[in-house]
Design an enzyme around this catalytic site. Structure first.
Site, PDB file in Angstrom:
ATOM      1  N   HIS A 247      -0.891  -6.717   6.050  1.00  0.00           N
ATOM      2  CA  HIS A 247      -1.260  -6.330   7.414  1.00  0.00           C
ATOM      3  C   HIS A 247      -1.967  -4.978   7.417  1.00  0.00           C
ATOM      4  O   HIS A 247      -1.843  -4.188   6.493  1.00  0.00           O
ATOM      5  CB  HIS A 247      -0.022  -6.252   8.318  1.00  0.00           C
TER       6      HIS A 247
ATOM      7  N   CYS B 263      11.549 -10.509   7.450  1.00  0.00           N
ATOM      8  CA  CYS B 263      10.298  -9.758   7.685  1.00  0.00           C
ATOM      9  C   CYS B 263       9.888  -9.863   9.146  1.00  0.00           C
ATOM     10  O   CYS B 263       9.722 -10.963   9.673  1.00  0.00           O
ATOM     11  CB  CYS B 263       9.195 -10.314   6.782  1.00  0.00           C
TER      12      CYS B 263
ATOM     13  N   GLN C  68      -3.724  -1.965  10.537  1.00  0.00           N
ATOM     14  CA  GLN C  68      -3.498  -1.448  11.878  1.00  0.00           C
ATOM     15  C   GLN C  68      -4.834  -1.071  12.521  1.00  0.00           C
ATOM     16  O   GLN C  68      -5.835  -0.884  11.833  1.00  0.00           O
ATOM     17  CB  GLN C  68      -2.616  -0.192  11.831  1.00  0.00           C
TER      18      GLN C  68
ATOM     19  N   CYS D  17       6.473 -11.906   9.643  1.00  0.00           N
ATOM     20  CA  CYS D  17       6.312 -13.318   9.310  1.00  0.00           C
ATOM     21  C   CYS D  17       6.332 -14.171  10.586  1.00  0.00           C
ATOM     22  O   CYS D  17       6.934 -13.800  11.596  1.00  0.00           O
ATOM     23  CB  CYS D  17       7.422 -13.777   8.351  1.00  0.00           C
TER      24      CYS D  17
ATOM     25  N   HIS E 212       3.542 -14.312   3.382  1.00  0.00           N
ATOM     26  CA  HIS E 212       4.194 -13.031   3.076  1.00  0.00           C
ATOM     27  C   HIS E 212       3.901 -12.545   1.658  1.00  0.00           C
ATOM     28  O   HIS E 212       3.933 -11.337   1.378  1.00  0.00           O
ATOM     29  CB  HIS E 212       5.711 -13.199   3.267  1.00  0.00           C
TER      30      HIS E 212
ATOM     31  N   ASN F 296      -2.651   0.551   5.304  1.00  0.00           N
ATOM     32  CA  ASN F 296      -1.852   1.256   4.302  1.00  0.00           C
ATOM     33  C   ASN F 296      -1.217   0.190   3.431  1.00  0.00           C
ATOM     34  O   ASN F 296      -0.448  -0.622   3.911  1.00  0.00           O
ATOM     35  CB  ASN F 296      -0.741   2.083   4.953  1.00  0.00           C
TER      36      ASN F 296
ATOM     37  N   SER G 103       5.713   0.267   5.164  1.00  0.00           N
ATOM     38  CA  SER G 103       7.137  -0.050   5.207  1.00  0.00           C
ATOM     39  C   SER G 103       7.387  -1.554   5.126  1.00  0.00           C
ATOM     40  O   SER G 103       8.527  -1.993   5.176  1.00  0.00           O
ATOM     41  CB  SER G 103       7.763   0.542   6.468  1.00  0.00           C
TER      42      SER G 103
ATOM     43  N   HIS H 202       4.364  -7.374   3.830  1.00  0.00           N
ATOM     44  CA  HIS H 202       3.593  -8.454   4.452  1.00  0.00           C
ATOM     45  C   HIS H 202       2.146  -7.966   4.646  1.00  0.00           C
ATOM     46  O   HIS H 202       1.932  -6.856   5.138  1.00  0.00           O
ATOM     47  CB  HIS H 202       4.214  -8.833   5.801  1.00  0.00           C
TER      48      HIS H 202
HETATM   49  O1  G1P Z   1       2.598   2.818  11.331  1.00  0.00           O
HETATM   50  P1  G1P Z   1       3.552   2.735  10.178  1.00  0.00           P
HETATM   51  O2  G1P Z   1       3.142   1.699   9.176  1.00  0.00           O
HETATM   52  O3  G1P Z   1       4.984   2.596  10.605  1.00  0.00           O
HETATM   53  O4  G1P Z   1       3.465   4.168   9.445  1.00  0.00           O
HETATM   54  C1  G1P Z   1       2.567   4.492   8.407  1.00  0.00           C
HETATM   55  O5  G1P Z   1       1.222   4.582   8.887  1.00  0.00           O
HETATM   56  C2  G1P Z   1       0.967   5.593   9.878  1.00  0.00           C
HETATM   57  C3  G1P Z   1      -0.520   5.608  10.165  1.00  0.00           C
HETATM   58  O6  G1P Z   1      -1.300   5.912   9.033  1.00  0.00           O
HETATM   59  C4  G1P Z   1       1.460   6.964   9.410  1.00  0.00           C
HETATM   60  O7  G1P Z   1       1.377   7.860  10.490  1.00  0.00           O
HETATM   61  C5  G1P Z   1       2.902   6.909   8.914  1.00  0.00           C
HETATM   62  O8  G1P Z   1       3.250   8.171   8.374  1.00  0.00           O
HETATM   63  C6  G1P Z   1       3.032   5.825   7.847  1.00  0.00           C
HETATM   64  O9  G1P Z   1       4.367   5.743   7.397  1.00  0.00           O
END
Ligand code: G1P
Ligand code: G1P
Lengths: 340, 340
Positions: free
Chosen positions: A166, A51, A168, A54, A113, A153, A161, A164
């Site tokens: 997290h 990961c 943004q 991590c 994790h 997300n 993806s 873990h």
């Molecule tokens: O930034 P990541 O986790 O790679 O990507 C994810 O979040 C982003 C922000 O919402 C989006 O634009 C991506 O389509 C999604 O896969």
């Protein structure tokens, strides 16, 4: 409560954005023969050597994560917004574009994790809240940055993806569409009534008590009257705060408690680590007073009927308006029963 | 073409909705470790006894489909909008709702279960176009109906629960959000310039020829400057027609040809039956002249990098603005090369 709202098709008005959602209560009976989502209920290790989030592991750009103990923040290795991009604008007839600068960060909520916010102690969630406060002020103080979008997300179905825990932060020079709408609608109301649109709405919700899922001294968790996603919720401070930096020590703990309550209820609903996108809408950092802003955190979870059947926002929703089958009030009844 | 648009983060303005899309060209290099979609490339039979849309089969409500030979239309058995729902409105402080009446139909494009629009002959697609024209006029002439939304959800990833080639029509009393925005922006431009916003835009696109994928005498297929989805496209008539009923015999055939060209190119792109939602935005049927309307059909396909990796419109996109990685021009280059 008008009983028609539980029985017949109608649209409800979102006071914050000025848009409508189509509600079709009778439609929940429709059989589902479409796509099923995968359920990710496998146990995860507390540390995964593969990961890239991590502690101690090496990221794709060769940097090594520190041996962090609570929250760890770094600049996104594949940032959608950058400080180094040049300023330019295109104003060529009906082709209109503007450069956009910004800073994107990743916020690891815990070194563990295996955890999500729903599994974390309130004190540890509070450390995440404090990190958000710090970043809001730090990024907001940058001359380039006029708006700071904090979001998470969660779950593969939400494009995440890495499991873990997290979130943004994407911060940028101009206000994105959704923020611009909420800015305008709050401002128009505030200029007219000299009071907070969302604050007045919360008072009305607390009075009728039909969509409140949980409350403590400082925060309300509810499903907005105009909710789009089947189990959408909003956490909002009872005080008219414009951004999360205004929270006192005890208020930030009360916010962490609200996050803990609703994320645990979500996980209990379909007995699955509940996928969602969550985000905090708050005052721009553009130097204006922004007294009309009342910050709030929203959860947009896609699941509709079970751990594997989600609501698709497609065809009609993309070309017309968002549409929901179960009513906000039905969702509230189910979530409220799961608050512990 | 400003080279900055291919290299640096920027936002582009949608002249029809007044909203912006964030474009991050450098971000396409990001590795993908997230969810993969299932590929549905298995051959389907021309008739499936368990399909409730195939000719002669019985639907869930007990009705039997006729032994239809080309297009078959029926009222949705689980309609989100109904003519029988009562009229009411809620205007209680900050709780605002309105009843919404309407008619929802299902349009089977062909009795052949194995086909999609991409596999159909242009003459057979033209029969679908004629059915759409008829329904637009028929539904539009109903006193209850002021707007007719024609759309298709194709593929399991787009919430389509049955692979039999079909689309839907949801018609209703009021204008949905997206239509309302396009109505306003086209009207403002028309009132000011006495010409069609989209018509003038098409002229500019044809002149610079950077985003045109295909054209015949009557129609243009292009990726709009402000496209959101990775391989989004739009089909629009060169003449300023406000709705699809204005097409002559030969024009409707030219429209069918445009649909055939772009759907075949889509299928060739990742060698998969390409999922998308498509929809036609056209003049409301509210009795106004609607001279400002210029109808168009849009395709919103989710796939980004391959048959299994889609673009997720989540977190930032839900709370901020839509965001894309590859530019509209890069998408055009790839699709254009696949037009045969
Ligand atoms: O930034 P990541 O986790 O790679 O990507 C994810 O979040 C982003 C922000 O919402 C989006 O634009 C991506 O389509 C999604 O896969
Ligand atoms: O009507 P269907 O095919 O059952 O359902 C599909 O299309 C509808 C209209 O876009 C959406 O509301 C549903 O979420 C989707 O699953």
């Amino acid at each position: 409560m008008d009983n028609n709202l539980q029985d017949y098709s109608h649209k409800r008005y979102n006071i914050l954005t000025g848009e409508w959602v189509l509600v079709s209560p009778h439609r929940a009976k429709r059989p589902w023969q479409g796509q099923n989502e995968a359920v990710a209920n496998e146990e995860r290790p507390t540390h995964d050597p593969s990961c890239y989030l991590c502690a101690g592991n090496t990221r794709i750009n060769g940097e090594q994560n520190p041996d962090y103990k609570d929250v760890f923040i770094f600049t996104n290795d594949f940032a959608a917004l950058q400080t180094t991009s040049p300023e330019f604008s295109v104003n060529d007839g009906l082709f209109i574009a503007e450069s956009e600068q910004g800073i994107c960060k990743v916020v690891c909520f815990s070194p563990d994790h295996s955890k999500s916010l729903a599994d974390m102690e309130v004190e540890d969630i509070n450390k995440v809240v404090k990190a958000w406060q710090k970043e809001y002020l730090l990024l907001g103080s940058n001359q380039l940055i006029n708006y700071v979008q904090i979001f998470e997300n969660k779950g593969a179905v939400m494009g995440c993806s890495n499991p873990h825990p997290h979130g943004q932060i994407w911060s940028q020079s101009t206000l994105p569409n959704e923020v611009e709408k909420k800015n305008q609608h709050q401002k128009a109301y505030y200029d007219k009534n000299k009071s907070s649109l969302l604050g007045d709405y919360l008072k009305q919700e607390l009075e009728v008590d039909e969509r409140i899922i949980y409350q403590n001294d400082e925060f309300v968790v509810l499903t907005p009257f105009w909710a789009v996603w089947p189990f959408e919720t909003m956490i909002a401070p009872k005080k008219n705060y414009k951004d999360i930096s205004e929270l006192s020590e005890s208020e930030s703990l009360a916010f962490a408690e609200a996050i803990s309550k609703i994320t645990k209820a979500y996980d209990a609903l379909f007995e699955v680590s509940f996928p969602y996108s969550s985000g905090i809408h708050q005052a721009p950092t553009n130097g204006d007073s922004n007294a009309h802003w009342h910050w709030h955190m929203s959860f947009y979870p896609p699941l509709l009927r079970s751990a594997t059947v989600k609501k698709f926002m497609v065809g009609y929703e993309m070309f017309g308006s968002p549409q929901r089958d179960i009513t906000a009030e039905q969702a509230v009844d189910r979530l409220k029963a799961l608050i512990v």
